[in-house]
Design a protein around this motif. Structure first.
Motif, PDB file in Angstrom:
ATOM      1  N   ARG A  93       0.843  -1.198   0.000  1.00  0.00           N
ATOM      2  CA  ARG A  93       0.000   0.000   0.000  1.00  0.00           C
ATOM      3  C   ARG A  93       0.872   1.240   0.000  1.00  0.00           C
ATOM      4  O   ARG A  93       1.908   1.289   0.654  1.00  0.00           O
ATOM      5  CB  ARG A  93      -0.898   0.002   1.228  1.00  0.00           C
ATOM      6  N   ARG A  94       0.380   2.243  -0.699  1.00  0.00           N
ATOM      7  CA  ARG A  94       1.122   3.505  -0.729  1.00  0.00           C
ATOM      8  C   ARG A  94       0.866   4.271   0.560  1.00  0.00           C
ATOM      9  O   ARG A  94      -0.228   4.268   1.103  1.00  0.00           O
ATOM     10  CB  ARG A  94       0.671   4.376  -1.891  1.00  0.00           C
ATOM     11  N   ALA A  95       1.897   4.945   0.995  1.00  0.00           N
ATOM     12  CA  ALA A  95       1.727   5.814   2.156  1.00  0.00           C
ATOM     13  C   ALA A  95       1.023   7.079   1.672  1.00  0.00           C
ATOM     14  O   ALA A  95       1.474   7.738   0.739  1.00  0.00           O
ATOM     15  CB  ALA A  95       3.076   6.148   2.771  1.00  0.00           C
ATOM     16  N   ARG A  96      -0.085   7.389   2.286  1.00  0.00           N
ATOM     17  CA  ARG A  96      -0.860   8.562   1.852  1.00  0.00           C
ATOM     18  C   ARG A  96      -0.307   9.801   2.546  1.00  0.00           C
ATOM     19  O   ARG A  96      -0.194   9.853   3.773  1.00  0.00           O
ATOM     20  CB  ARG A  96      -2.320   8.374   2.178  1.00  0.00           C
ATOM     21  N   ALA A  97       0.035  10.773   1.735  1.00  0.00           N
ATOM     22  CA  ALA A  97       0.554  12.035   2.278  1.00  0.00           C
ATOM     23  C   ALA A  97      -0.626  12.869   2.784  1.00  0.00           C
ATOM     24  O   ALA A  97      -1.737  12.767   2.252  1.00  0.00           O
ATOM     25  CB  ALA A  97       1.305  12.796   1.194  1.00  0.00           C
ATOM     26  N   PRO A  98      -0.384  13.681   3.800  1.00  0.00           N
ATOM     27  CA  PRO A  98      -1.483  14.541   4.276  1.00  0.00           C
ATOM     28  C   PRO A  98      -1.872  15.527   3.163  1.00  0.00           C
ATOM     29  O   PRO A  98      -1.030  15.910   2.349  1.00  0.00           O
ATOM     30  CB  PRO A  98      -0.892  15.255   5.486  1.00  0.00           C
TER      31      PRO A  98
END
Length: 132
Positions: A109-114
């Motif tokens: 899973r991609r790390a979601r940026a704020p």
């Protein structure tokens, strides 16, 4: 098969020369599989090429006999043809299980940026066209 080799001797201070060799089991099992007894004859000759003619070598030729008794029970067997495709399939199955397990754990899973901060909006006063 005969394998001649030459080696330079920088000095002849000692009265004896020694040569060592190895016989590999794999060579005899591959090339002489149908032979039970084998006799190897090793010959060695020493010759000196010197500008001075005062070097005399006694017993310049030596011969030695080796008897080998091969064990017919020890044989090189080939791998059956079905083992290689089975190994490839098992390797791919193991890789698929590893990828599936990592996917379930969330490894891919991609790390979601704020979200970026919102651009401030200014309330502007509209000037009619006639007054410009």
């Amino acid at each position: 098969r005969c394998r001649p080799f030459r080696c330079p001797l920088p000095s002849l201070e000692r009265s004896e020369l020694r040569a060592r060799g190895r016989l590999w089991n794999g060579t005899f099992l591959e090339e002489f599989l149908d032979v039970e007894n084998l006799e190897l004859i090793v010959r060695a000759a020493v010759s000196v090429t010197s500008p001075r003619g005062n070097v005399v070598i006694k017993d310049a030729v030596a011969q030695m006999s080796l008897s080998l008794h091969l064990d017919p029970g020890v044989a090189v067997t080939a791998v059956p043809w079905w083992v290689l495709p089975l190994a490839v399939l098992l390797g791919l199955l193991l890789l698929a299980l590893l990828v599936l397990g990592l996917w379930k754990l969330g490894f891919f899973r991609r790390a979601r940026a704020p979200p970026p901060p919102a651009v401030p909006r200014f309330r502007a006063v509209r000037i009619p066209r006639e007054q410009r």
